[in-house]
Design an enzyme around this catalytic site. Structure first.
Site, short mmCIF file in Angstrom:
data_model
loop_
_atom_site.label_atom_id
_atom_site.label_comp_id
_atom_site.label_asym_id
_atom_site.label_seq_id
_atom_site.Cartn_x
_atom_site.Cartn_y
_atom_site.Cartn_z
N ARG A 54 11.52 12.02 12.90
CA ARG A 54 11.53 12.43 14.30
C ARG A 54 12.91 12.84 14.78
O ARG A 54 13.06 13.72 15.61
CB ARG A 54 11.00 11.29 15.18
CG ARG A 54 9.51 11.04 15.01
CD ARG A 54 9.11 9.74 15.68
NE ARG A 54 9.94 8.65 15.20
CZ ARG A 54 9.89 7.40 15.64
NH1 ARG A 54 9.03 7.09 16.59
NH2 ARG A 54 10.67 6.46 15.14
N GLU A 223 15.33 -13.96 -7.33
CA GLU A 223 16.26 -13.19 -6.50
C GLU A 223 17.27 -14.14 -5.87
O GLU A 223 16.92 -15.27 -5.53
CB GLU A 223 15.51 -12.47 -5.38
CG GLU A 223 14.47 -11.50 -5.86
CD GLU A 223 13.78 -10.80 -4.70
OE1 GLU A 223 14.09 -9.65 -4.44
OE2 GLU A 223 12.95 -11.45 -4.03
N ASP A 242 4.06 -10.11 -1.28
CA ASP A 242 5.17 -9.19 -1.47
C ASP A 242 5.51 -9.00 -2.95
O ASP A 242 5.97 -7.93 -3.34
CB ASP A 242 6.40 -9.76 -0.72
CG ASP A 242 7.52 -8.75 -0.60
OD1 ASP A 242 7.24 -7.60 -0.20
OD2 ASP A 242 8.68 -9.09 -0.92
N HIS A 247 4.08 -6.68 -8.27
CA HIS A 247 4.99 -6.65 -9.43
C HIS A 247 4.59 -7.65 -10.52
O HIS A 247 4.50 -7.30 -11.69
CB HIS A 247 6.43 -6.99 -9.01
CG HIS A 247 6.95 -6.15 -7.91
ND1 HIS A 247 6.73 -4.79 -7.84
CD2 HIS A 247 7.70 -6.45 -6.82
CE1 HIS A 247 7.32 -4.30 -6.76
NE2 HIS A 247 7.90 -5.28 -6.12
N LYS A 341 13.01 -16.23 -3.52
CA LYS A 341 14.26 -15.73 -2.91
C LYS A 341 15.25 -16.88 -2.83
O LYS A 341 14.86 -18.04 -2.81
CB LYS A 341 13.97 -15.20 -1.50
CG LYS A 341 13.15 -13.92 -1.53
CD LYS A 341 13.14 -13.25 -0.19
CE LYS A 341 12.40 -11.92 -0.25
NZ LYS A 341 13.07 -10.90 -1.07
P1 NAP Z 1 13.02 2.70 7.95
O1 NAP Z 1 14.43 2.55 7.49
O2 NAP Z 1 12.63 2.14 9.26
O3 NAP Z 1 12.70 4.26 7.93
C1 NAP Z 1 11.53 4.79 8.48
C2 NAP Z 1 11.61 6.30 8.49
O4 NAP Z 1 10.43 6.80 9.08
C3 NAP Z 1 12.77 6.87 9.27
O5 NAP Z 1 13.24 8.03 8.63
C4 NAP Z 1 12.12 7.22 10.60
O6 NAP Z 1 12.89 8.21 11.24
C5 NAP Z 1 10.77 7.73 10.11
N1 NAP Z 1 9.69 7.69 11.10
C6 NAP Z 1 9.35 6.66 11.91
N2 NAP Z 1 8.32 7.02 12.69
C7 NAP Z 1 7.99 8.30 12.35
C8 NAP Z 1 7.03 9.23 12.81
N3 NAP Z 1 6.17 8.92 13.79
N4 NAP Z 1 6.98 10.45 12.24
C9 NAP Z 1 7.84 10.78 11.25
N5 NAP Z 1 8.78 9.95 10.78
C10 NAP Z 1 8.86 8.72 11.33
O7 NAP Z 1 12.02 2.09 6.88
P2 NAP Z 1 12.21 1.96 5.29
O8 NAP Z 1 12.88 0.68 4.98
O9 NAP Z 1 12.81 3.22 4.76
O10 NAP Z 1 10.71 1.77 4.81
C11 NAP Z 1 9.77 2.83 4.82
C12 NAP Z 1 8.50 2.34 4.13
O11 NAP Z 1 8.77 2.05 2.77
C13 NAP Z 1 7.95 1.04 4.73
O12 NAP Z 1 6.57 1.04 4.63
C14 NAP Z 1 8.49 -0.03 3.81
O13 NAP Z 1 7.69 -1.18 3.79
C15 NAP Z 1 8.42 0.69 2.48
N6 NAP Z 1 9.39 0.18 1.51
C16 NAP Z 1 10.71 0.17 1.80
C17 NAP Z 1 11.62 -0.28 0.85
C18 NAP Z 1 13.10 -0.26 1.11
O14 NAP Z 1 13.85 -0.58 0.17
N7 NAP Z 1 13.55 0.09 2.28
C19 NAP Z 1 11.16 -0.76 -0.39
C20 NAP Z 1 9.78 -0.74 -0.65
C21 NAP Z 1 8.92 -0.27 0.31
P3 NAP Z 1 12.76 8.51 12.82
O15 NAP Z 1 12.88 7.20 13.51
O16 NAP Z 1 13.89 9.46 13.08
O17 NAP Z 1 11.45 9.14 12.99
#
Ligand code: NAP
Length: 496
Positions: A54, A223, A242, A247, A341
Site C-alpha cells: 500500500r 532456538e 508454529d 517443520h 525458544k
Molecule cells: P510485515 O512486515 O507486517 O509486512 C507486511 C507487508 O504487507 C508489508 O509490505 C505491507 O505494506 C503489506 N500489506 C499490508 N496490508 C496490505 C494490503 N491490504 N495490500 C497490500 N499489501 C499490504 O509482515 P511480514 O513479517 O513480512 O510477514 C508477512 C507474512 O509472512 C505473514 O503472514 C507472516 O506470518 C509470514 N511469515 C513471515 C516471516 C518473517 O520472517 N517475517 C516468516 C514466515 C512467515 P503496507 O503496509 O505498505 O501495505
C-alpha cells in the site's frame, strides 16, 4: 529433494510479484534470496521483480531499505556495486491495496506487457493470511490468474485444520492445486535434501533403515531467540502450531518415508502423506509443554515469556512429543521430537540411534559387561550443516582391545568449497521451474493438522511446565525420553 541445481541451470524468465514486498519477510528473506540467484546467473535481466504494497515509494527508496539485507552478497562479489545496480534495475514498485483492489489496474498493465504462456507469473503472498482471500480475488479480478500463474504462500496456513481448510479454499477458488506452492523453508535446506540423497542414493543406510536396526529417532529444533517483540502474535500460535505442525512433522516424514518410485513432486508427497497417516494419536503422557522464564542465554540475561507478553498465558514456547509410526518399517521405534525458544543453543539435528550389538565378543565370559556405545547417525540441519556417524573403534596401542567411540564427520562447509544457498533461494527458483517437490500439498497440511488438532483441542489436559531460559527445556521433557530408557542427545555446540 528436487534435482540439484547447478549454478548454470536454466530458470525460465519470470515475473515475480511480491505482494507485501516492503515487509519484513520480503526484505529479510525473499529479495536477498533473489539477489543471490541473480549473482548466480539464474535470474537474468529478462526477469521482473515487482514489490507491491500500500505504501507508495520509489525504487531508490526501496533499494535503500533493501540494501542492508544484501550487504554480504554485494561484498562477496568483485563487481558487487555493478551487480547491485543491475539487480535493482529489475525491480518495479506498485502501490496496491489487495483489500480495496486499488492499484490492481496498474499491476495488470505492468504485467500484461510481458504476459505470455511461457513466462511464469508468480505471486508471492508476503502478507498476513487474513489477506490471502482478498489478494487472490484482486489477482483474478484483473485477469492475472492465468494458467502460467503460480501462487506462493507461507505458514501460518491456519491455526487448526478447519481454518487451514478455509484459507486454502480461498486460494483454490482462484488457483488449482498444481499452481499453489506452500513453503516450508525447512524443506529447502541443503541438509534436508541431503537426507534424501543419503537414504536413497546409498545402499548402506537404506538397508538399515527400520525397526530391525534402528532403536529410536530424535529430532531437536532448538532456538536461542525468544519471541522478540512478537509476543502477542506468537501467543495465538505456540510451538505446537508454529513449529511441530509444519517443520518438525515434515522432518519426521523425510526420515520415515518409503522410497518413492521416482523422485517427482507427487510421488515424494504421496510417501510423506503415508507417514503422517501412520502416526498414531498422541497419548497425554507423550506430550510435554513448557514456557520459558527469565534466565541467561549465551551469558546475557533475558526476561521470561510472560514478562514479554505482559499477561498470563497458557501458550507453550517448548514442546516435546513422542510419536509412534505404526507401519511395517517403524512399529516399535519411537520418534522423539522437541523444539523450544530460549534454549541453551541454536541448533537443529536429527539423530538416528541404531540398536546395540546383539552380542559382545570383547568382554570375557563372566566379566561385567561394558555399556554399549551405539552407532549413531546425526544429521545437522543448522548451523554448520553436516553429517556425523558415530562408530566404535579400537584405541591405538598395545595392551588389549580397548574400545572407544569415534566419529566420521562430514562438514558441508569444509567439504564443499562454495557458499551453501539459503533455503529460500532454492525454493524461489523451484517455483519458477514449476517443481513442487519441496512444497506441501494440501492433503499433507491437513494430515499434519489431524495429528495436532486433538492436542490443541485438549490443551488443558497437557500441563505447562516452566523452564529457565538458557536450559534445554523443562526436566519433564527429559523424563519423556528417559521413561523409555533413552535420553535426549543435545546438539554438539559449534560442531558440524
Ligand atoms: P510485515 O512486515 O507486517 O509486512 C507486511 C507487508 O504487507 C508489508 O509490505 C505491507 O505494506 C503489506 N500489506 C499490508 N496490508 C496490505 C494490503 N491490504 N495490500 C497490500 N499489501 C499490504 O509482515 P511480514 O513479517 O513480512 O510477514 C508477512 C507474512 O509472512 C505473514 O503472514 C507472516 O506470518 C509470514 N511469515 C513471515 C516471516 C518473517 O520472517 N517475517 C516468516 C514466515 C512467515 P503496507 O503496509 O505498505 O501495505
Amino acid at each position: 529433494m528436487s534435482e540439484l541445481i547447478p549454478k548454470s541451470a536454466e530458470i525460465p524468465d519470470s515475473d515475480y510479484v511480491i505482494v507485501g514486498g516492503t515487509g519484513d519477510l520480503a526484505l529479510r528473506k525473499i529479495f536477498p534470496a533473489l539477489f543471490w540467484r541473480y549473482l548466480a546467473g539464474q535470474i537474468t535481466t529478462e526477469f521482473r521483480l515487482i514489490a507491491a504494497a500500500r505504501t507508495t515509494m520509489t525504487v531508490e527508496e526501496f533499494a535503500a531499505m533493501l540494501r542492508p539485507f544484501c550487504a554480504d552478497a554485494i561484498a562477496d562479489e568483485d563487481d558487487g556495486e555493478a551487480q547491485w545496480a543491475g539487480f535493482i534495475a529489475l525491480i518495479r514498485i506498485v502501490t496496491l491495496d489487495v483489500v480495496s483492489g486499488e492499484g490492481g489496474v496498474t499491476l495488470a498493465e505492468l504485467v500484461n506487457r510481458r504476459l505470455s504462456p511461457e513466462r511464469p507469473l508468480i505471486f508471492y503472498l508476503a502478507i498476513a493470511p487474513t489477506l490471502f482471500g482478498a489478494a487472490c480475488d484482486t489477482i483474478a479480478t484483473h485477469g492475472l490468474a492465468v494458467p502460467q500463474s503460480r501462487l506462493v504462500v507461507e505458514k501460518p496456513l491456519g491455526h487448526d485444520g478447519n481454518s487451514a481448510r478455509a484459507i486454502n479454499k480461498l486460494l483454490l477458488n482462484v488457483f488449482d492445486e498444481t499452481q499453489i506452492y506452500r513453503i516450508d523453508h525447512y524443506l529447502g535446506k541443503e541438509t534436508v535434501q541431503n537426507l534424501m540423497a543419503l537414504r536413497f542414493a546409498n545402499t548402506i543406510f537404506e538397508s538399515q533403515w527400520g525397526n530391525h536396526a534402528i532403536d529410536h529417532v530424535q529430532i531437536t529444533v532448538a532456538e536461542t531467540v525468544g519471541v522478540d517483540g512478537r509476543a502477542s502474535y506468537y501467543d495465538k500460535y505456540g510451538a505446537l502450531r508454529d513449529m511441530i505442525q509444519n517443520h518438525l512433522l515434515q522432518l519426521v516424514c523425510l526420515v520415515g518415508m518409503e522410497p518413492p518410485a521416482y523422485f517427482n513432486a507427487d510421488q515424494v508427497r504421496d510417501e510423506k502423506l503415508r507417514v503422517l497417516r501412520a502416526i498414531q494419536p498422541i497419548a497425554p503422557a507423550d506430550v510435554v509443554r513448557g514456557q520459558y522464564q527469565a534466565g541467561k542465554v549465551n551469558g546475557a540475561p533475558v526476561t521470561g515469556y510472560l514478562d514479554e507478553l505482559g499477561e498470563a498465558s497458557n501458550t507453550e514456547t517448548y514442546v516435546a512429543l513422542k510419536l509412534k509410526i505404526e507401519n511395517w518399517r517403524w512399529a516399535g521405534v519411537p520418534f522423539y521430537v522437541r523444539t523450544g525458544k530460549r534454549l541453551s543453543q541454536r541448533a537443529s539435528e536429527i539423530v538416528i540411534t541404531f540398536k546395540n550389538r546383539p552380542h559382545d565378543i570383547f568382554t570375557k565370559p563372566g566379566a561385567p559387561a561394558k555399556p554399549d556405545v551405539p552407532n549413531r547417525l546425526t544429521i545437522r540441519l543448522q548451523p554448520q550443516e553436516g553429517l556425523r556417524l558415530q562408530l566404535t573403534s579400537k584405541e591405538p596401542g598395545p595392551g588389549g582391545m580397548r574400545l572407544f567411540p569415534s566419529e566420521l564427520n562430514l562438514s558441508f562447509d569444509d567439504t564443499f568449497d562454495q557458499r551453501l544457498p539459503d533455503a529460500y533461494e532454492r525454493l524461489l527458483m523451484d517455483v519458477a521451474r514449476g517443481n513442487q517437490t519441496l512444497f506441501m500439498r494440501l492433503d499433507e497440511v491437513l494430515a499434519a493438522w489431524d495429528i495436532i488438532d486433538p492436542l490443541i483441542a485438549d490443551i488443558k489436559k497437557h500441563a505447562l511446565y516452566n523452564y529457565k531460559a538458557g536450559s534445554m527445556g523443562p526436566i519433564q521433557g527429559d523424563s519423556l525420553a528417559l521413561s523409555d530408557a533413552h535420553a535426549w542427545i543435545d546438539p554438539h555446540e559449534g560442531d558440524a
